[in-house]
Design an enzyme around this catalytic site. Structure first.
Site, short mmCIF file in Angstrom:
data_model
loop_
_atom_site.label_atom_id
_atom_site.label_comp_id
_atom_site.label_asym_id
_atom_site.label_seq_id
_atom_site.Cartn_x
_atom_site.Cartn_y
_atom_site.Cartn_z
N LYS A 1 -7.81 1.06 -2.50
CA LYS A 1 -7.28 0.48 -1.27
C LYS A 1 -7.31 1.51 -0.12
O LYS A 1 -7.66 1.20 1.01
CB LYS A 1 -5.85 -0.01 -1.53
CG LYS A 1 -4.99 -0.24 -0.34
CD LYS A 1 -5.34 -1.49 0.44
CE LYS A 1 -4.58 -1.50 1.76
NZ LYS A 1 -4.64 -2.73 2.47
N THR B 1 0.88 -1.16 0.00
CA THR B 1 0.00 0.00 0.00
C THR B 1 0.92 1.21 0.00
O THR B 1 1.45 1.60 1.04
CB THR B 1 -0.92 0.01 1.24
OG1 THR B 1 -1.67 -1.21 1.22
CG2 THR B 1 -1.87 1.19 1.22
N LYS C 1 0.32 4.87 8.32
CA LYS C 1 0.79 5.20 6.97
C LYS C 1 -0.38 5.23 5.98
O LYS C 1 -0.48 6.13 5.14
CB LYS C 1 1.86 4.18 6.56
CG LYS C 1 2.38 4.27 5.16
CD LYS C 1 1.76 3.27 4.22
CE LYS C 1 1.90 1.83 4.67
NZ LYS C 1 1.20 0.88 3.81
P1 NA7 Z 1 6.27 -5.72 7.18
O1 NA7 Z 1 6.04 -7.04 7.84
O2 NA7 Z 1 6.70 -4.58 8.01
O3 NA7 Z 1 7.35 -5.97 6.02
C1 NA7 Z 1 7.88 -4.88 5.32
C2 NA7 Z 1 8.77 -5.39 4.20
O4 NA7 Z 1 9.32 -4.24 3.53
C3 NA7 Z 1 9.97 -6.22 4.69
O5 NA7 Z 1 10.29 -7.18 3.72
C4 NA7 Z 1 11.06 -5.15 4.78
O6 NA7 Z 1 12.36 -5.67 4.73
C5 NA7 Z 1 10.75 -4.34 3.54
N1 NA7 Z 1 11.37 -3.00 3.57
C6 NA7 Z 1 11.09 -1.98 4.40
N2 NA7 Z 1 11.85 -0.90 4.13
C7 NA7 Z 1 12.65 -1.27 3.11
C8 NA7 Z 1 13.66 -0.60 2.37
N3 NA7 Z 1 13.98 0.67 2.65
N4 NA7 Z 1 14.27 -1.27 1.38
C9 NA7 Z 1 13.94 -2.56 1.09
N5 NA7 Z 1 12.98 -3.26 1.74
C10 NA7 Z 1 12.35 -2.61 2.74
O7 NA7 Z 1 4.98 -5.23 6.40
P2 NA7 Z 1 3.77 -6.11 5.83
O8 NA7 Z 1 4.31 -7.30 5.13
O9 NA7 Z 1 2.75 -6.32 6.91
O10 NA7 Z 1 3.12 -5.09 4.79
C11 NA7 Z 1 3.67 -4.90 3.51
C12 NA7 Z 1 2.75 -3.99 2.72
O11 NA7 Z 1 1.47 -4.60 2.52
C13 NA7 Z 1 2.48 -2.64 3.39
O12 NA7 Z 1 2.43 -1.64 2.41
C14 NA7 Z 1 1.13 -2.85 4.07
O13 NA7 Z 1 0.48 -1.63 4.32
C15 NA7 Z 1 0.42 -3.78 3.11
P3 NA7 Z 1 13.09 -6.22 6.09
O14 NA7 Z 1 12.56 -7.60 6.27
O15 NA7 Z 1 12.66 -5.28 7.20
O16 NA7 Z 1 14.53 -6.13 5.80
#
Ligand code: NA7
Length: 293
Positions: free
Chosen positions: A170, A95, A238
């Site tokens: 959404k 999202t 967010k």
């Molecule tokens: P999570 O469980 O907080 O997972 C977030 C994911 O995003 C996770 O794989 C993070 O990697 C990744 N992430 C966050 N910041 C970065 C940056 N800067 N670069 C690369 N990857 C990043 O969220 P959800 O799975 O519950 O939700 C995901 C989306 O679906 C969100 O928009 C919700 O609102 C709906 P990490 O594992 O921390 O290294």
């Protein structure tokens, strides 16, 4: 299909796992590489960079926190965009808001690739059971390509004609959900501060025409003090922020949403950002002096 999947958090992990289970050849990448281990053990390939994960795939999926995380993933010499060639399709299930959907679509177009925004309705349990509702928007041919993969992660796919429209839909749904949970928490605090038992409030609310399955699910969690994140407050905050931004751009007025966002931001500031959304009730009960965390 060959599918690249980037972002293995609460939602991304079960999505990638369901794509693998459906028989697709899945290559994964996650910023914290260790989160990919269980998938790699089950046969997924691990890419060394976002670019490598996006190269040579029939579809590339992303599922990350927000628009900034998406930007980080896409940009740069090792980013996803660098791995896309003409005709490729990028499907973002995050999202990330309307503006991001517009700009990412333009960037994909500049490379001859196509962008599909496919935000998810439903939380962790629905993702694990492939019972999500996916709101999918983008060029018809790209949606067509994404269909079999989306079918493997969802119970239903709602189609919108463009990526920004899917992103907006959404935000509309989550603005309703945010207001419901905020109102529920506040009403629980009202009743409890006047001496009514929380379980009775939930029972009577469910008997009324304002009943909803979400009050039952979240009500049980609140009664049990179980704030394990199915959908974290920081992410819900967010979503309300993105709704506010879209409203400002479109000229819509959302005073309720503004208050809900403020409440969710307070919950984050109180240290509850990583807790489940229903922990806003914990904050409101605490403020009413009726229940300790
Ligand atoms: P999570 O469980 O907080 O997972 C977030 C994911 O995003 C996770 O794989 C993070 O990697 C990744 N992430 C966050 N910041 C970065 C940056 N800067 N670069 C690369 N990857 C990043 O969220 P959800 O799975 O519950 O939700 C995901 C989306 O679906 C969100 O928009 C919700 O609102 C709906 P990490 O594992 O921390 O290294």
């Amino acid at each position: 299909m060959r599918i690249g999947f980037l972002g293995l958090g609460t939602m991304g992990f079960p999505l990638a796992n369901n794509l693998r289970r459906a028989g697709h050849a899945v290559t994964v990448w996650n910023r914290t590489a260790a989160k990919a281990d269980p998938l790699v053990k089950k046969g997924a390939r691990l890419a060394r960079s976002p670019r490598e994960c996006a190269t040579g795939q029939d579809l590339v999926f992303t599922c990350v926190t927000d628009e900034q995380a998406l930007e980080t993933l896409l940009e740069g010499p090792d980013g996803v965009l660098a791995g896309l060639k003409a005709g490729d399709v990028l499907v973002d299930t995050s999202t990330a808001g309307v503006k991001a959907a517009r700009t990412v679509a333009e960037r994909c177009q500049a490379r001859g690739a196509q962008f599909v925004a496919a935000p998810l309705l439903g939380s962790k349990a629905a993702a694990e059971k492939a019972q999500l509702v996916v709101v999918m928007g983008g060029p018809a041919a790209a949606r067509e390509r994404a269909h079999p993969a989306v079918a493997a992660i969802s119970a239903r796919c709602v189609e919108m004609e463009s990526a920004p429209q899917a992103a907006l839909m959404k935000l509309v749904v989550n603005a309703v959900g945010g207001a419901m949970i905020a109102g529920f928490g506040e009403a629980l605090a009202l009743g409890a501060s006047g001496g009514i038992d929380l379980a009775r409030i939930i029972e009577v609310l469910q008997a009324s025409s304002f009943h909803s399955p979400i009050y039952l699910i979240k009500g049980e969690q609140i009664l049990a003090g179980d704030y394990e994140p199915r959908f974290a407050i920081a992410l819900a905050e967010k979503d309300q922020r993105l709704a506010q931004e879209a409203a400002a751009e479109q000229g819509a007025k959302m005073p309720v949403n503004a208050a809900v966002r403020r409440l969710f931001a307070d919950a984050v500031e109180s240290g509850r950002g990583g807790k489940d959304l229903c922990a806003v009730a914990e904050l409101l009960l605490e403020r009413a002096g009726t229940r300790k965390a």
